[in-house]
Scaffold this motif. Structure first.
Motif, PDB file in Angstrom:
ATOM      1  N   PHE A  82       0.766  -1.247   0.000  1.00 24.39           N
ATOM      2  CA  PHE A  82       0.000   0.000   0.000  1.00 24.39           C
ATOM      3  C   PHE A  82       0.796   1.296   0.000  1.00 24.39           C
ATOM      4  O   PHE A  82       0.214   2.367  -0.040  1.00 24.39           O
ATOM      5  N   GLU A  83       2.097   1.248   0.039  1.00 23.36           N
ATOM      6  CA  GLU A  83       2.853   2.500   0.102  1.00 23.36           C
ATOM      7  C   GLU A  83       3.340   2.921  -1.273  1.00 23.36           C
ATOM      8  O   GLU A  83       4.122   2.238  -1.901  1.00 23.36           O
ATOM      9  N   GLY A  84       2.862   4.067  -1.705  1.00 18.96           N
ATOM     10  CA  GLY A  84       3.328   4.656  -2.956  1.00 18.96           C
ATOM     11  C   GLY A  84       2.536   4.229  -4.177  1.00 18.96           C
ATOM     12  O   GLY A  84       1.771   3.268  -4.162  1.00 18.96           O
ATOM     13  N   ALA A  85       2.765   4.986  -5.239  1.00 18.46           N
ATOM     14  CA  ALA A  85       2.023   4.783  -6.481  1.00 18.46           C
ATOM     15  C   ALA A  85       2.380   3.471  -7.183  1.00 18.46           C
ATOM     16  O   ALA A  85       1.622   3.004  -8.038  1.00 18.46           O
ATOM     17  N   SER A  86       3.505   2.875  -6.838  1.00 18.01           N
ATOM     18  CA  SER A  86       3.858   1.611  -7.492  1.00 18.01           C
ATOM     19  C   SER A  86       3.456   0.392  -6.667  1.00 18.01           C
ATOM     20  O   SER A  86       3.702  -0.741  -7.075  1.00 18.01           O
ATOM     21  N   SER A  87       2.833   0.613  -5.502  1.00 19.28           N
ATOM     22  CA  SER A  87       2.427  -0.526  -4.665  1.00 19.28           C
ATOM     23  C   SER A  87       1.366  -1.356  -5.381  1.00 19.28           C
ATOM     24  O   SER A  87       0.643  -0.875  -6.252  1.00 19.28           O
ATOM     25  N   ARG A  88       1.266  -2.596  -4.989  1.00 23.25           N
ATOM     26  CA  ARG A  88       0.325  -3.531  -5.626  1.00 23.25           C
ATOM     27  C   ARG A  88      -1.117  -3.019  -5.598  1.00 23.25           C
ATOM     28  O   ARG A  88      -1.811  -3.032  -6.608  1.00 23.25           O
ATOM     29  N   LEU A  89      -1.577  -2.585  -4.434  1.00 24.74           N
ATOM     30  CA  LEU A  89      -2.967  -2.176  -4.306  1.00 24.74           C
ATOM     31  C   LEU A  89      -3.248  -0.849  -5.001  1.00 24.74           C
ATOM     32  O   LEU A  89      -4.317  -0.672  -5.586  1.00 24.74           O
TER      33      LEU A  89
ATOM     34  N   GLN B  97      -1.746   0.186  -7.697  1.00 25.09           N
ATOM     35  CA  GLN B  97      -1.782  -0.145  -9.124  1.00 25.09           C
ATOM     36  C   GLN B  97      -3.100  -0.802  -9.521  1.00 25.09           C
ATOM     37  O   GLN B  97      -3.632  -0.533 -10.588  1.00 25.09           O
ATOM     38  N   LYS B  98      -3.631  -1.655  -8.654  1.00 24.42           N
ATOM     39  CA  LYS B  98      -4.881  -2.367  -8.983  1.00 24.42           C
ATOM     40  C   LYS B  98      -6.116  -1.515  -8.783  1.00 24.42           C
ATOM     41  O   LYS B  98      -7.017  -1.521  -9.621  1.00 24.42           O
ATOM     42  N   LEU B  99      -6.187  -0.795  -7.657  1.00 25.86           N
ATOM     43  CA  LEU B  99      -7.435  -0.132  -7.286  1.00 25.86           C
ATOM     44  C   LEU B  99      -7.509   1.341  -7.695  1.00 25.86           C
ATOM     45  O   LEU B  99      -8.593   1.821  -8.026  1.00 25.86           O
ATOM     46  N   VAL B 100      -6.395   2.040  -7.657  1.00 25.46           N
ATOM     47  CA  VAL B 100      -6.417   3.460  -7.992  1.00 25.46           C
ATOM     48  C   VAL B 100      -6.135   3.653  -9.478  1.00 25.46           C
ATOM     49  O   VAL B 100      -6.905   4.302 -10.183  1.00 25.46           O
ATOM     50  N   LYS B 101      -5.050   3.082  -9.961  1.00 25.68           N
ATOM     51  CA  LYS B 101      -4.691   3.238 -11.375  1.00 25.68           C
ATOM     52  C   LYS B 101      -5.393   2.232 -12.267  1.00 25.68           C
ATOM     53  O   LYS B 101      -5.814   2.578 -13.366  1.00 25.68           O
ATOM     54  N   GLY B 102      -5.518   0.995 -11.806  1.00 23.55           N
ATOM     55  CA  GLY B 102      -6.074  -0.076 -12.631  1.00 23.55           C
ATOM     56  C   GLY B 102      -7.548   0.112 -12.913  1.00 23.55           C
ATOM     57  O   GLY B 102      -7.941   0.691 -13.929  1.00 23.55           O
ATOM     58  N   ASP B 103      -8.379  -0.357 -12.014  1.00 26.19           N
ATOM     59  CA  ASP B 103      -9.824  -0.276 -12.263  1.00 26.19           C
ATOM     60  C   ASP B 103     -10.440   1.047 -11.796  1.00 26.19           C
ATOM     61  O   ASP B 103     -11.630   1.270 -11.972  1.00 26.19           O
ATOM     62  N   GLU B 104      -9.616   1.921 -11.209  1.00 22.92           N
ATOM     63  CA  GLU B 104     -10.047   3.259 -10.788  1.00 22.92           C
ATOM     64  C   GLU B 104     -11.292   3.221  -9.898  1.00 22.92           C
ATOM     65  O   GLU B 104     -12.155   4.068  -9.974  1.00 22.92           O
ATOM     66  N   SER B 105     -11.357   2.230  -9.022  1.00 22.08           N
ATOM     67  CA  SER B 105     -12.510   2.089  -8.134  1.00 22.08           C
ATOM     68  C   SER B 105     -12.325   2.814  -6.810  1.00 22.08           C
ATOM     69  O   SER B 105     -13.275   2.980  -6.050  1.00 22.08           O
ATOM     70  N   VAL B 106     -11.099   3.267  -6.546  1.00 24.47           N
ATOM     71  CA  VAL B 106     -10.785   3.859  -5.253  1.00 24.47           C
ATOM     72  C   VAL B 106     -10.252   5.277  -5.440  1.00 24.47           C
ATOM     73  O   VAL B 106      -9.374   5.510  -6.263  1.00 24.47           O
TER      74      VAL B 106
END
Length: 177
Positions: free
Chosen positions: A43-50, A52-61
């Protein structure tokens, strides 16, 4: 609703949010240090797994956050999110749990460990450039651990944590059930 789940409605809150937390070992134990690294990966930083998936990926968060609460006694790790309006909280929660499960089963990749260790070195160099930061670290090690000289070994201790250490600590302490 499970026994370990509470829902609270704040009528003034503009968005729904959720927070999940786990009790973890005290600071400066090897498991705690491995979980600190897991937090960086998750969860830390823009390259973290979550992220990438939730904010950048599916943009659900809208916002993803994590807390590594270090204590002399039992400590805590928490992961939270503020979903975009209309997003399914349970689906977002499942994405978070699946990432934790993957980390507990497979551990971090070699690429993730290299990147993480480079980030730790970079963070240490930056923190050493500030007299205030150095003073705060020395004070923290003195107060919590009784040893101000730990400032000189903390980085090497964190760099000694292996991918297997991270995998083991996540599987042992971040229960996804």
């Amino acid at each position: 609703v499970a026994d370990n789940y509470m829902e609270y409605e704040d009528k003034l809150a503009p968005f729904p949010a959720f927070l999940m937390g786990w009790k973890v070992p005290p600071r400066r134990t090897r498991d705690h240090q491995a979980l600190t690294l897991a937090g960086h990966l998750l969860f830390e930083g823009a390259s973290s797994r979550l992220y990438q998936k939730l904010v950048k990926g599916d943009e659900s968060v809208v916002q993803l956050f994590g807390i590594n609460d270090e204590r002399r006694g039992p400590s805590g790790i928490a992961i939270g999110a503020i979903p975009k309006p209309g997003e399914d909280l349970s689906r977002i929660r499942n994405v978070i749990m699946e990432e934790i499960k993957d980390l507990s089963k497979n551990g971090p990749t070699a690429e993730e460990m290299t990147k993480l260790k480079n980030q730790l070195i970079n963070d240490e160099v930056r923190s050493r450039q500030s007299s205030m930061s150095r003073a705060q670290q020395i004070a923290q090690f003195t107060l919590y651990d009784g040893d101000p000289s730990l400032i000189n070994s903390e980085l090497s201790t964190l760099l000694s944590i292996t991918a297997e250490d991270v995998r083991h600590a996540v599987s042992k302490f971040l229960d996804t059930e």
